[in-house]
Design an enzyme around this catalytic site. Structure first.
Site, PDB file in Angstrom:
ATOM      1  N   GLY A 151       8.220   2.530 -15.642  1.00  0.00           N
ATOM      2  CA  GLY A 151       8.262   1.722 -14.428  1.00  0.00           C
ATOM      3  C   GLY A 151       6.905   1.087 -14.277  1.00  0.00           C
ATOM      4  O   GLY A 151       6.193   0.914 -15.264  1.00  0.00           O
ATOM      5  N   ARG A 211       5.188   0.462  -7.639  1.00  0.00           N
ATOM      6  CA  ARG A 211       6.018  -0.665  -8.058  1.00  0.00           C
ATOM      7  C   ARG A 211       7.013  -0.196  -9.117  1.00  0.00           C
ATOM      8  O   ARG A 211       6.651   0.448 -10.090  1.00  0.00           O
ATOM      9  CB  ARG A 211       5.143  -1.794  -8.628  1.00  0.00           C
ATOM     10  CG  ARG A 211       4.389  -2.556  -7.549  1.00  0.00           C
ATOM     11  CD  ARG A 211       3.480  -3.586  -8.157  1.00  0.00           C
ATOM     12  NE  ARG A 211       2.398  -2.972  -8.925  1.00  0.00           N
ATOM     13  CZ  ARG A 211       1.547  -3.648  -9.702  1.00  0.00           C
ATOM     14  NH1 ARG A 211       1.668  -4.949  -9.844  1.00  0.00           N
ATOM     15  NH2 ARG A 211       0.583  -3.014 -10.343  1.00  0.00           N
ATOM     16  N   LYS A 227       3.605   6.672 -12.314  1.00  0.00           N
ATOM     17  CA  LYS A 227       3.060   7.579 -13.325  1.00  0.00           C
ATOM     18  C   LYS A 227       1.931   8.368 -12.675  1.00  0.00           C
ATOM     19  O   LYS A 227       1.444   7.980 -11.607  1.00  0.00           O
ATOM     20  CB  LYS A 227       2.587   6.813 -14.560  1.00  0.00           C
ATOM     21  CG  LYS A 227       1.341   5.976 -14.346  1.00  0.00           C
ATOM     22  CD  LYS A 227       0.864   5.435 -15.693  1.00  0.00           C
ATOM     23  CE  LYS A 227      -0.482   4.792 -15.579  1.00  0.00           C
ATOM     24  NZ  LYS A 227      -0.961   4.242 -16.852  1.00  0.00           N
ATOM     25  N   LEU A 261       5.719   8.627 -26.945  1.00  0.00           N
ATOM     26  CA  LEU A 261       7.049   9.090 -27.361  1.00  0.00           C
ATOM     27  C   LEU A 261       7.509  10.206 -26.436  1.00  0.00           C
ATOM     28  O   LEU A 261       8.212  11.114 -26.879  1.00  0.00           O
ATOM     29  CB  LEU A 261       7.011   9.604 -28.800  1.00  0.00           C
ATOM     30  CG  LEU A 261       7.196   8.600 -29.930  1.00  0.00           C
ATOM     31  CD1 LEU A 261       7.355   9.340 -31.259  1.00  0.00           C
ATOM     32  CD2 LEU A 261       8.393   7.682 -29.707  1.00  0.00           C
ATOM     33  N   CYS A 291       4.094  -3.550 -14.811  1.00  0.00           N
ATOM     34  CA  CYS A 291       3.858  -4.317 -16.047  1.00  0.00           C
ATOM     35  C   CYS A 291       5.018  -4.312 -17.028  1.00  0.00           C
ATOM     36  O   CYS A 291       5.617  -5.345 -17.286  1.00  0.00           O
ATOM     37  CB  CYS A 291       2.599  -3.799 -16.731  1.00  0.00           C
ATOM     38  SG  CYS A 291       1.154  -3.911 -15.662  1.00  0.00           S
ATOM     39  N   GLU A 294      -5.747  -8.612 -21.120  1.00  0.00           N
ATOM     40  CA  GLU A 294      -6.285  -7.322 -20.697  1.00  0.00           C
ATOM     41  C   GLU A 294      -5.267  -6.235 -21.056  1.00  0.00           C
ATOM     42  O   GLU A 294      -4.073  -6.426 -20.870  1.00  0.00           O
ATOM     43  CB  GLU A 294      -6.474  -7.399 -19.166  1.00  0.00           C
ATOM     44  CG  GLU A 294      -6.970  -6.155 -18.536  1.00  0.00           C
ATOM     45  CD  GLU A 294      -8.276  -5.716 -19.142  1.00  0.00           C
ATOM     46  OE1 GLU A 294      -9.230  -6.502 -19.155  1.00  0.00           O
ATOM     47  OE2 GLU A 294      -8.335  -4.561 -19.613  1.00  0.00           O
ATOM     48  N   GLY A 326      12.107  10.967 -21.156  1.00  0.00           N
ATOM     49  CA  GLY A 326      12.250  11.360 -19.758  1.00  0.00           C
ATOM     50  C   GLY A 326      12.864  10.229 -18.962  1.00  0.00           C
ATOM     51  O   GLY A 326      13.775   9.544 -19.442  1.00  0.00           O
ATOM     52  N   ASP A 371     -11.112 -13.101  -3.466  1.00  0.00           N
ATOM     53  CA  ASP A 371      -9.691 -12.835  -3.212  1.00  0.00           C
ATOM     54  C   ASP A 371      -9.296 -13.460  -1.875  1.00  0.00           C
ATOM     55  O   ASP A 371     -10.115 -13.506  -0.950  1.00  0.00           O
ATOM     56  CB  ASP A 371      -9.429 -11.322  -3.190  1.00  0.00           C
ATOM     57  CG  ASP A 371      -7.959 -10.986  -3.443  1.00  0.00           C
ATOM     58  OD1 ASP A 371      -7.648 -10.467  -4.532  1.00  0.00           O
ATOM     59  OD2 ASP A 371      -7.124 -11.267  -2.550  1.00  0.00           O
TER      60      ASP A 371
HETATM   61  C1  UGA Z   1       0.790  -0.789 -19.342  1.00  0.00           C
HETATM   62  C2  UGA Z   1       0.177  -0.773 -20.758  1.00  0.00           C
HETATM   63  O1  UGA Z   1       0.159   0.554 -21.254  1.00  0.00           O
HETATM   64  C3  UGA Z   1      -1.250  -1.330 -20.710  1.00  0.00           C
HETATM   65  O2  UGA Z   1      -1.788  -1.383 -22.027  1.00  0.00           O
HETATM   66  C4  UGA Z   1      -1.212  -2.732 -20.110  1.00  0.00           C
HETATM   67  O3  UGA Z   1      -2.508  -3.302 -20.009  1.00  0.00           O
HETATM   68  C5  UGA Z   1      -0.611  -2.650 -18.719  1.00  0.00           C
HETATM   69  O4  UGA Z   1       0.726  -2.106 -18.800  1.00  0.00           O
HETATM   70  C6  UGA Z   1      -0.560  -4.038 -18.165  1.00  0.00           C
HETATM   71  O5  UGA Z   1       0.163  -4.875 -18.719  1.00  0.00           O
HETATM   72  O6  UGA Z   1      -1.311  -4.335 -17.229  1.00  0.00           O
HETATM   73  P1  UGA Z   1       0.549   0.824 -17.210  1.00  0.00           P
HETATM   74  O7  UGA Z   1       1.617  -0.002 -16.582  1.00  0.00           O
HETATM   75  O8  UGA Z   1      -0.669   1.175 -16.423  1.00  0.00           O
HETATM   76  O9  UGA Z   1       0.020   0.114 -18.553  1.00  0.00           O
HETATM   77  O10 UGA Z   1       1.233   2.199 -17.585  1.00  0.00           O
HETATM   78  P2  UGA Z   1       1.643   2.969 -18.928  1.00  0.00           P
HETATM   79  O11 UGA Z   1       0.678   4.032 -19.192  1.00  0.00           O
HETATM   80  O12 UGA Z   1       1.932   1.994 -20.008  1.00  0.00           O
HETATM   81  O13 UGA Z   1       3.004   3.663 -18.457  1.00  0.00           O
HETATM   82  C7  UGA Z   1       4.139   2.853 -18.129  1.00  0.00           C
HETATM   83  C8  UGA Z   1       5.338   3.698 -17.805  1.00  0.00           C
HETATM   84  O14 UGA Z   1       5.841   4.299 -18.988  1.00  0.00           O
HETATM   85  C9  UGA Z   1       5.103   4.837 -16.817  1.00  0.00           C
HETATM   86  O15 UGA Z   1       6.158   4.834 -15.870  1.00  0.00           O
HETATM   87  C10 UGA Z   1       5.139   6.078 -17.676  1.00  0.00           C
HETATM   88  O16 UGA Z   1       5.581   7.193 -16.972  1.00  0.00           O
HETATM   89  C11 UGA Z   1       6.110   5.662 -18.765  1.00  0.00           C
HETATM   90  N1  UGA Z   1       5.955   6.388 -20.049  1.00  0.00           N
HETATM   91  C12 UGA Z   1       4.793   6.294 -20.752  1.00  0.00           C
HETATM   92  C13 UGA Z   1       6.998   7.151 -20.546  1.00  0.00           C
HETATM   93  O17 UGA Z   1       8.083   7.243 -19.934  1.00  0.00           O
HETATM   94  N2  UGA Z   1       6.835   7.796 -21.739  1.00  0.00           N
HETATM   95  C14 UGA Z   1       5.697   7.713 -22.457  1.00  0.00           C
HETATM   96  O18 UGA Z   1       5.619   8.332 -23.534  1.00  0.00           O
HETATM   97  C15 UGA Z   1       4.652   6.960 -21.929  1.00  0.00           C
END
Ligand code: UGA
Length: 438
Positions: A262, A335, A328, A255, A265, A149, A258, A31
């Site tokens: 965010g 971010r 989360k 599902l 990704c 990934e 709320g 890095d």
């Molecule tokens: C997401 C994808 O889930 C991964 O599979 C992917 O690899 C990753 O992006 C990436 O591209 O690197 P991540 O950003 O860690 O993963 O978080 P998530 O678990 O997807 O949650 C994303 C957002 O959605 C959070 O703010 C969470 O609070 C929100 N969320 C999630 C909801 O509002 N409702 C839900 O039912 C689930």
């Protein structure tokens, strides 16, 4: 055993490097950020990720993992993972490819005959083919594969050691078999455990990642759109999600209505996907993603409106406690955090906002220095006219309404994540409101 390098030791790269070493490979993480490299070498995670530090320390102690800032260290390794970030370009929807291009241009002159470069970063479709020609221009027998990934923050170690699928975007024949054999050796453990493998061409592999994140974003915005209708009709979106989720074709996961999504990704990936589709002349196909993005952003505005409503029409001069700063739970990543976005909007509109979070306070302070911060929920809520739960950490889900009532000035709870039991709070004398529930 493969000797490999991992270029880019952020979230994705650092976890990948440590997990690969744990799987028996010899790994050098590279890095440009010297303090990050120092921290990783000392066995200290530069970010909060459950379980990561244990894997890191164990891998360092095994002697199979090291970190450096020197790209020249790639000599002697045969597989080189590119794990650098592709943030949203300032003022545009498209992805910023500066770091990926710099990594591959920096790596290419050091490649040895027969090396394999493996892209993991989330990139616009067409990138792999472009990078493959940079690689072969420097080393004619070196190959490139695309291996997206899917790890989630908060579950990064588990998702890396036991992924739910592997995708290889392989070069055209006759090179596909060679690249596949090298990747099969890298992923020998998960493959032996039965992890499904999908092999594709470059473009399909790149699109798999964009499609997966778009689908997840769509699922969340779908249920949040239902929440808007539920609010208008006096219905309950949480019950609705439970009921439709029993249909296995729909499924209950992702599902949760709320405050919406965010993080680093989903938002930037759907925007970059729209931008790329536009360049390809397929913008109509992804026009719906603009609506997905809008629904998501509207939830933040609605949350502030609801705060104003329960405060009798104005939040000016009100003391407001915000539980959660990370985008989360189980992460210190802020971010595009919906929680901090709402906190900052309320502060800008004249409220005094105090934010708490178990892990993300240091990051939050740096980016939003004008907000107030407290170490615990009880401290943040002291004297508050209103409490908002915006990131559903377990310790906030299980908060005792009677205990919290002893410190607040007014018993008003806004549940931005539908994480609390409404009757429990109402029975304790609280005004409880949530998005999409009566
Ligand atoms: C997401 C994808 O889930 C991964 O599979 C992917 O690899 C990753 O992006 C990436 O591209 O690197 P991540 O950003 O860690 O993963 O978080 P998530 O678990 O997807 O949650 C994303 C957002 O959605 C959070 O703010 C969470 O609070 C929100 N969320 C999630 C909801 O509002 N409702 C839900 O039912 C689930």
């Amino acid at each position: 055993m493969t000797k490999m390098t991992v270029i880019g030791c952020g979230y994705l790269g650092a976890v990948h490097a440590a997990c690969m070493a744990r799987s028996g490979h010899e790994v050098i993480g590279i890095d440009v950020d010297a303090p990050k490299v120092e921290s990783l070498l000392a066995g200290k995670a530069p970010f909060y990720e459950p379980g990561f530090e244990d894997v890191l320390v164990e891998a360092l102690e095994s002697g199979r993992l090291t970190f450096t800032t020197d790209l020249g260290a790639v000599k002697g390794s045969t597989v080189h993972f590119v794990c650098v970030g592709t943030p949203q370009r300032a003022g545009e929807n498209a992805a910023d490819m500066t770091y990926v291009d710099a990594a591959v241009n920096g790596l290419a002159p050091h490649l040895s005959p027969g090396d394999l470069v493996v892209g993991k970063s989330t990139v616009p479709v067409g990138t792999a083919a472009r990078l493959a020609s940079i690689v072969s221009a420097h080393q004619s027998t070196a190959l490139l594969a695309w291996n997206p990934e899917f790890l989630r923050e908060g579950f990064a170690v588990q998702d890396t050691l036991s992924p739910d699928r592997l995708v290889y975007g392989l070069p055209p024949a006759p090179h596909a078999e060679v690249a596949k054999a090298m990747l099969d050796e890298v992923y020998a453990q998960p493959l032996a455990a039965g992890t499904p493998l999908v092999t594709t061409d470059y473009a399909t592999a790149e699109l798999v990642k964009a499609a997966a994140n778009s689908f997840l974003a769509t699922k969340i915005s779908f249920i949040n759109a239902m929440a808007e209708v539920c609010e208008a009709a006096g219905a309950d979106v949480a019950q609705l999600a439970d009921a439709i989720g029993h249909d296995v074709r729909i499924g209950r996961r992702f599902l949760n209505a709320g405050l919406g999504f965010g993080g680093g990704c989903l938002s930037k990936d759907i925007r970059a996907f729209m931008a790329r589709a536009g360049e390809l002349g397929a913008d109509q196909a992804l026009a719906f993603l603009r609506e997905i993005d809008s629904i998501n952003m509207r939830r933040r505005v609605r949350m502030v409106d609801l705060a104003r409503e329960v405060c009798g029409g104005s939040i000016v001069g009100r003391h407001i406690a915000v539980l959660g700063a990370a985008f989360k739970p189980n992460s210190d990543d802020i971010r595009d955090s919906p929680a901090l976005n709402v906190a900052a909007q309320m502060q800008l509109q004249g409220a005094t906002v105090t934010v708490t979070d178990p892990e993300a306070l240091a990051n939050a302070r740096r980016v939003w220095p004008n907000l107030h911060y407290a170490d615990t929920a009880m401290q943040a809520a002291a004297g508050a006219d209103l409490v908002l739960l915006l990131t559903e950490w377990e310790e906030y889900r299980t908060i005792d309404p009677d205990e919290l009532a002893t410190v607040v000035a007014g018993r008003r709870m806004l549940d931005g994540r539908n994480a609390l039991e409404p009757t429990q709070w109402r029975n304790a004398g609280w005004t409880y409101r949530a998005l999409g529930r009566p």
